[in-house]
Design a protein around this motif. Structure first.
Motif, mmCIF file in Angstrom:
data_model
loop_
_atom_site.group_PDB
_atom_site.id
_atom_site.type_symbol
_atom_site.label_atom_id
_atom_site.label_comp_id
_atom_site.label_asym_id
_atom_site.label_seq_id
_atom_site.Cartn_x
_atom_site.Cartn_y
_atom_site.Cartn_z
ATOM 1 N N ALA A 106 0.936 -1.064 -0.177
ATOM 2 C CA ALA A 106 -0.181 0.082 -0.037
ATOM 3 C C ALA A 106 0.766 1.219 -0.113
ATOM 4 O O ALA A 106 0.463 2.398 -0.012
ATOM 5 N N LEU A 107 2.069 0.969 0.226
ATOM 6 C CA LEU A 107 3.084 2.215 0.263
ATOM 7 C C LEU A 107 4.222 2.480 -0.886
ATOM 8 O O LEU A 107 4.260 1.013 -1.414
ATOM 9 N N THR A 108 4.575 3.480 -1.230
ATOM 10 C CA THR A 108 5.353 3.563 -2.437
ATOM 11 C C THR A 108 6.865 4.069 -1.912
ATOM 12 O O THR A 108 7.650 4.123 -2.649
ATOM 13 N N ALA A 109 6.818 4.854 -0.606
ATOM 14 C CA ALA A 109 7.835 5.530 -0.377
ATOM 15 C C ALA A 109 9.131 4.503 0.227
ATOM 16 O O ALA A 109 8.525 3.316 0.717
ATOM 17 N N ALA A 110 10.225 4.980 0.436
ATOM 18 C CA ALA A 110 11.184 4.136 1.052
ATOM 19 C C ALA A 110 11.254 4.482 2.569
ATOM 20 O O ALA A 110 11.920 3.244 3.388
ATOM 21 N N ASP A 111 10.722 5.437 3.179
ATOM 22 C CA ASP A 111 11.099 5.628 4.469
ATOM 23 C C ASP A 111 9.879 6.512 4.908
ATOM 24 O O ASP A 111 8.879 6.864 4.160
ATOM 25 N N ALA A 112 9.590 6.563 6.289
ATOM 26 C CA ALA A 112 8.442 7.162 6.835
ATOM 27 C C ALA A 112 8.775 7.638 8.075
ATOM 28 O O ALA A 112 9.961 7.454 8.712
ATOM 29 N N LEU A 113 7.517 8.487 8.757
ATOM 30 C CA LEU A 113 7.858 8.890 10.117
ATOM 31 C C LEU A 113 6.680 8.336 11.104
ATOM 32 O O LEU A 113 5.548 8.051 10.415
ATOM 33 N N MET A 114 6.961 7.961 12.175
ATOM 34 C CA MET A 114 5.935 7.249 13.064
ATOM 35 C C MET A 114 5.818 8.083 14.252
ATOM 36 O O MET A 114 6.831 8.188 15.048
ATOM 37 N N TYR A 115 4.620 8.552 14.620
ATOM 38 C CA TYR A 115 4.518 9.335 15.759
ATOM 39 C C TYR A 115 3.583 8.522 16.658
ATOM 40 O O TYR A 115 2.444 7.771 16.231
ATOM 41 N N VAL A 116 4.013 8.372 17.855
ATOM 42 C CA VAL A 116 3.303 7.549 18.981
ATOM 43 C C VAL A 116 3.066 8.362 20.131
ATOM 44 O O VAL A 116 3.867 9.226 20.765
ATOM 45 N N ARG A 117 1.804 8.491 20.553
ATOM 46 C CA ARG A 117 0.907 9.250 21.582
ATOM 47 C C ARG A 117 0.258 8.515 22.540
ATOM 48 O O ARG A 117 -0.400 7.504 22.224
ATOM 49 N N ALA A 118 0.602 8.449 23.912
ATOM 50 C CA ALA A 118 -0.030 7.920 24.852
ATOM 51 C C ALA A 118 -0.912 8.951 25.625
ATOM 52 O O ALA A 118 -0.435 9.391 26.285
ATOM 53 N N ALA A 119 -2.220 8.805 25.557
ATOM 54 C CA ALA A 119 -2.968 9.732 26.347
ATOM 55 C C ALA A 119 -3.790 8.908 27.507
ATOM 56 O O ALA A 119 -4.677 7.809 27.224
ATOM 57 N N ARG A 120 -3.742 9.500 28.649
ATOM 58 C CA ARG A 120 -4.598 8.802 29.692
ATOM 59 C C ARG A 120 -6.206 9.071 29.301
ATOM 60 O O ARG A 120 -6.649 10.052 29.028
ATOM 61 N N ARG A 121 -6.859 7.873 29.682
ATOM 62 C CA ARG A 121 -8.318 7.941 29.504
ATOM 63 C C ARG A 121 -8.931 8.484 30.799
ATOM 64 O O ARG A 121 -9.976 8.518 30.966
ATOM 65 N N ASP A 122 -8.282 8.203 32.051
ATOM 66 C CA ASP A 122 -8.992 8.370 33.443
ATOM 67 C C ASP A 122 -8.646 9.839 33.988
ATOM 68 O O ASP A 122 -8.955 10.292 35.064
ATOM 69 N N THR A 123 -7.863 10.438 33.110
ATOM 70 C CA THR A 123 -7.620 11.960 33.839
ATOM 71 C C THR A 123 -7.757 13.036 32.630
ATOM 72 O O THR A 123 -7.733 12.723 31.435
ATOM 73 N N LEU A 124 -8.021 14.191 33.004
ATOM 74 C CA LEU A 124 -8.136 15.329 32.027
ATOM 75 C C LEU A 124 -6.808 15.740 31.491
ATOM 76 O O LEU A 124 -5.828 15.516 32.007
ATOM 77 N N PRO A 125 -6.533 16.158 30.163
ATOM 78 C CA PRO A 125 -5.153 16.455 29.773
ATOM 79 C C PRO A 125 -4.618 17.453 30.872
ATOM 80 O O PRO A 125 -5.368 18.379 31.195
ATOM 81 N N VAL A 126 -3.414 17.490 30.733
ATOM 82 C CA VAL A 126 -2.521 18.527 31.350
ATOM 83 C C VAL A 126 -1.899 19.253 30.502
ATOM 84 O O VAL A 126 -1.224 18.834 29.383
ATOM 85 N N ARG A 127 -2.265 20.700 30.547
ATOM 86 C CA ARG A 127 -1.462 21.785 29.698
ATOM 87 C C ARG A 127 -0.328 22.315 30.800
ATOM 88 O O ARG A 127 -0.474 22.680 31.888
ATOM 89 N N GLY A 128 0.843 22.658 29.996
ATOM 90 C CA GLY A 128 1.968 23.310 30.678
ATOM 91 C C GLY A 128 1.748 24.807 30.560
ATOM 92 O O GLY A 128 0.857 25.446 30.195
ATOM 93 N N ARG A 129 2.781 25.498 31.205
ATOM 94 C CA ARG A 129 2.742 26.850 30.990
ATOM 95 C C ARG A 129 2.559 27.542 29.618
ATOM 96 O O ARG A 129 2.300 28.406 29.671
ATOM 97 N N ASP A 130 2.938 26.800 28.895
ATOM 98 C CA ASP A 130 2.840 27.425 27.109
ATOM 99 C C ASP A 130 1.757 26.931 26.755
ATOM 100 O O ASP A 130 1.582 27.211 25.484
#
Length: 375
Positions: A106-130
């Motif tokens: 299904a792919l034609t490129a030789a390389d890719a980028l993979m992004y992995v994100r783990a988000a808690r389901r039992d707590t609200l998202p935390v925001r930093g000072r930025d």
């Protein structure tokens, strides 16, 4: 033997979080790649370099946007991504080695980028000072899309998080060979995987996931630091090569491996663990033997629709059979069993595993299923 937890001791404190940090990680990777690139690319003028940096930034943003869309309930994908994972004890939480499988055609490129994100389901998202959302794990990996022709492509990585309930997002997007000269559409996809991460720090006797492996190879030196993220199945001086599925030919050897945690340990660091393996075959119609009959045969009772086949020689783990420098208080016991399948009929099987702590008289059971198909 060093435990996996020792190798990932500080990962949770070192992982980068938030959109800006993830894109910065990507740009760092691209800088390293650029440093090793051909002399032609090294001669790029400042204007072209600025343009390349901007294209790389957009590349990272596009990857994060895929995960954002999945979190919002919309996950546009050009191909499918399959997921499998295991759980190991880490020094500050739980380590999650995982494999994603995609159809290489299904792919034609030789390389890719993979992004992995783990988000808690039992707590609200935390925001930093930025004002950026911080995730327990959030990182971009460069991946090569090379693989055996005609076979699915398997990409293995890992991350460490605290125990709890998560949604893990894996976004994968092709990379252009020459971003300055390419205007073709790059394919991308995103997977959302619910995950309940166990707690290995209760002090109770427990085990990692039971794994089926193609082979176990020795490694010249332990993998440490961030390298563990890219070779997550290196355990001490061995690397486990996870089997792609649960079907095995009769000319194969079934290799079962898992880690035992939290054995009872005496003040002089003595311990005594026994592991039993019992094999059952699914029969469909025949009823299981009764518990009394099983007890007479010296094995656990078969379940409904199963027939007891055989057992292997019990394995005993004591200081006398482990390495001289093994410390049961800091490292896991690596247990395993190899079973030649040539003498077994085709069909579906269950290997029942019983782990007994002789000193504390506690025990637990684990199961792994597999199928023998053809020779």
């Amino acid at each position: 033997m060093r435990g996996k937890g020792q190798d990932v001791a500080n990962l949770m404190g070192r992982t980068q979080s938030g959109r800006r940090a993830a894109v910065a990680a990507l740009l760092f990777v691209c800088t390293v790649v650029a440093a090793d690139a051909s002399s032609a690319q090294n001669r790029l003028d400042r204007r072209s370099q600025d343009r390349l940096d901007e294209l790389r930034r957009r590349e990272g943003e596009a990857l994060l946007n895929l995960a954002d869309a999945a979190m919002a309930g919309s996950a546009p994908s050009d191909f499918s991504i399959a997921w499998s994972n295991d759980f190991f004890k880490a020094q500050t939480g739980t380590f999650v080695p995982f494999t994603v499988t995609i159809d290489r055609s299904a792919l034609t490129a030789a390389d890719a980028l993979m992004y992995v994100r783990a988000a808690r389901r039992d707590t609200l998202p935390v925001r930093g000072r930025d004002s950026l959302v911080r995730y327990p794990f959030d990182l971009i990996f460069p991946v090569a899309l090379a693989g055996t022709p005609g076979q699915p492509l398997r990409i293995t990585r890992g991350f460490a998080v605290a125990p709890g309930d998560y949604d893990v997002y894996v976004a994968l997007r092709e990379r252009a060979t020459d971003p300055l000269a390419s205007d073709r559409r790059l394919k991308g996809a995103v997977l959302k995987q619910p995950l309940t991460v166990p707690d290995f720090w209760t002090g109770e006797l427990t085990t990692s996931t039971v794994m089926l492996a193609d082979r176990i190879d020795p490694v010249a030196a332990p993998v440490t630091g961030d390298d563990v993220l890219e070779r997550p199945y290196v355990i001490g001086s061995n690397e486990v090569h996870r089997a792609a599925g649960e079907a095995f030919r009769r000319d194969r050897e079934l290799i079962v491996v898992f880690l035992i945690y939290n054995p009872a340990v005496s003040p002089d660091k003595s311990f005594d663990i026994e592991v039993d393996y019992h094999l059952f075959r699914k029969e469909g119609e025949p009823a299981a033997r009764t518990a009394d009959a099983a007890a007479e045969g010296g094995h656990p009772p078969a379940r409904a629709g199963e027939r007891y086949v055989t057992r292997t020689t019990p394995r005993r783990f004591t200081p006398a059979v482990m390495a001289a420098d093994f410390d049961p208080g800091s490292g896991p016991i690596m247990a395993g069993q190899g079973i030649l399948l040539s003498s077994f009929q085709e069909g579906e099987y269950r290997l029942g595993i019983t782990v007994t702590d002789v000193m504390s008289r506690k025990s637990l059971s684990r199961d792994v299923t597999f199928r023998i198909a053809g020779s």
